[in-house]
Design a protein around this motif. Structure first.
Motif, mmCIF file in Angstrom:
data_model
loop_
_atom_site.group_PDB
_atom_site.id
_atom_site.type_symbol
_atom_site.label_atom_id
_atom_site.label_comp_id
_atom_site.label_asym_id
_atom_site.label_seq_id
_atom_site.Cartn_x
_atom_site.Cartn_y
_atom_site.Cartn_z
ATOM 1 N N HIS A 117 0.849 -1.187 0.000
ATOM 2 C CA HIS A 117 0.000 0.000 0.000
ATOM 3 C C HIS A 117 0.888 1.241 0.000
ATOM 4 O O HIS A 117 1.595 1.508 0.972
ATOM 5 N N SER A 124 -6.241 7.327 0.553
ATOM 6 C CA SER A 124 -7.556 7.045 -0.033
ATOM 7 C C SER A 124 -8.383 6.152 0.892
ATOM 8 O O SER A 124 -9.574 6.404 1.113
ATOM 9 N N ILE A 125 -7.750 5.119 1.431
ATOM 10 C CA ILE A 125 -8.458 4.231 2.364
ATOM 11 C C ILE A 125 -8.844 4.998 3.630
ATOM 12 O O ILE A 125 -9.953 4.833 4.159
ATOM 13 N N GLU A 128 -11.827 7.085 2.973
ATOM 14 C CA GLU A 128 -13.015 6.237 2.974
ATOM 15 C C GLU A 128 -13.389 5.833 4.399
ATOM 16 O O GLU A 128 -14.566 5.873 4.789
ATOM 17 N N THR A 186 -4.713 0.814 -6.476
ATOM 18 C CA THR A 186 -5.487 0.632 -5.244
ATOM 19 C C THR A 186 -6.136 1.948 -4.818
ATOM 20 O O THR A 186 -7.327 1.997 -4.492
ATOM 21 N N ILE A 190 -10.283 2.810 -4.687
ATOM 22 C CA ILE A 190 -10.945 3.272 -3.465
ATOM 23 C C ILE A 190 -11.695 4.576 -3.736
ATOM 24 O O ILE A 190 -12.860 4.752 -3.340
ATOM 25 N N ARG A 193 -14.842 3.701 -5.852
ATOM 26 C CA ARG A 193 -15.967 2.994 -5.244
ATOM 27 C C ARG A 193 -16.711 3.831 -4.214
ATOM 28 O O ARG A 193 -17.905 3.659 -4.020
ATOM 29 N N SER A 194 -15.992 4.752 -3.565
ATOM 30 C CA SER A 194 -16.649 5.587 -2.558
ATOM 31 C C SER A 194 -16.889 7.013 -3.041
ATOM 32 O O SER A 194 -17.352 7.854 -2.271
#
Length: 224
Positions: A117, A124-125, A128, A186, A190, A193-194
């Motif tokens: 990662h 980004s994670i 989210e 990755t 993210i 999708r969000s």
């Protein structure tokens, strides 16, 4: 607003002195009264150098990543020192800690989290995870280009781009430790999708972070 800021290591540690840390601390401190801030700091050249040594020793890419993560956390610790009492005093090592530390009302700072990662993916994670209103990525150029503007005079900057278009452009990127530029797949997935509101700006001037909150500077990622 709840804002996640990804600060490239190539920006904040480039000159190997305290000035950029101080500049960013001043800007982030001025934003903290109005916004809840989470900062993710990259590793920059020191991380790449340590990763290079580890790779020459013949260790796995995951082990190389782990070395890079340690360097990002050192950079995060330096930013915490620059922020002083405005920052939570510990580097968050995962997203749960970041959420927990944010209850204090202080600026939360973290580096990498786990192998494979990049800090772009981490930011980004994190955006989210905390349901951020805005993700700002501070990099070394004015926005996202179709190719490296430092090597190609005809590089085109996108004022707006979708995650799908980004995935197409970046599909040929390498994914070895320390080779990430801008966003890896990755991070883009993210954001997609969000539907995270995201801006990529020139981080050489720390005040661009503040400008990106209300102005469409740099590249804005729009959604399909």
């Amino acid at each position: 607003m709840k804002i996640v800021v990804a600060v490239g290591g190539s920006i904040i540690i480039k000159e190997n002195n305290h000035e950029k840390f101080k500049d960013y601390a001043d800007v982030l401190r001025s934003m903290n009264d109005e916004h809840k801030l989470f900062i993710v700091v990259g590793g920059g050249k020191p991380a790449r150098e340590y990763i290079g040594i580890a790779r020459d020793l013949g260790v796995s890419e995951a082990a190389c990543d782990d070395i890079g993560i340690d360097v990002t956390r050192l950079n995060a610790k330096l930013l915490i020192m620059a922020l002083g009492e405005d920052a939570y005093p510990k580097v968050a090592k995962n997203f749960h800690e970041a959420m927990e530390f944010s209850v204090s009302g202080k600026i939360v700072v973290m580096g990498g989290t786990e192998p494979a990662h990049s800090t772009d993916a981490v930011s980004s994670i994190l955006a989210e995870f905390v349901n951020a209103d805005l993700l700002i990525n501070a990099t070394s150029v004015d926005g996202l280009y179709d190719k490296d503007p430092n090597k190609n005079s005809d590089a085109k900057m996108f004022e707006k781009i979708t995650p799908t278009e980004m995935l197409s452009i970046l599909s040929s990127k390498e994914t070895k430790a320390g080779t990430y530029e801008f966003f890896d797949s990755t991070a883009i997935q993210i954001i997609k999708r969000s539907q995270i509101k995201t801006r990529i700006v020139n981080g050489k001037h720390a005040e661009n972070i503040q400008k990106a909150v209300s102005s469409e500077i740099g590249t804005t990622i729009i959604h399909d």
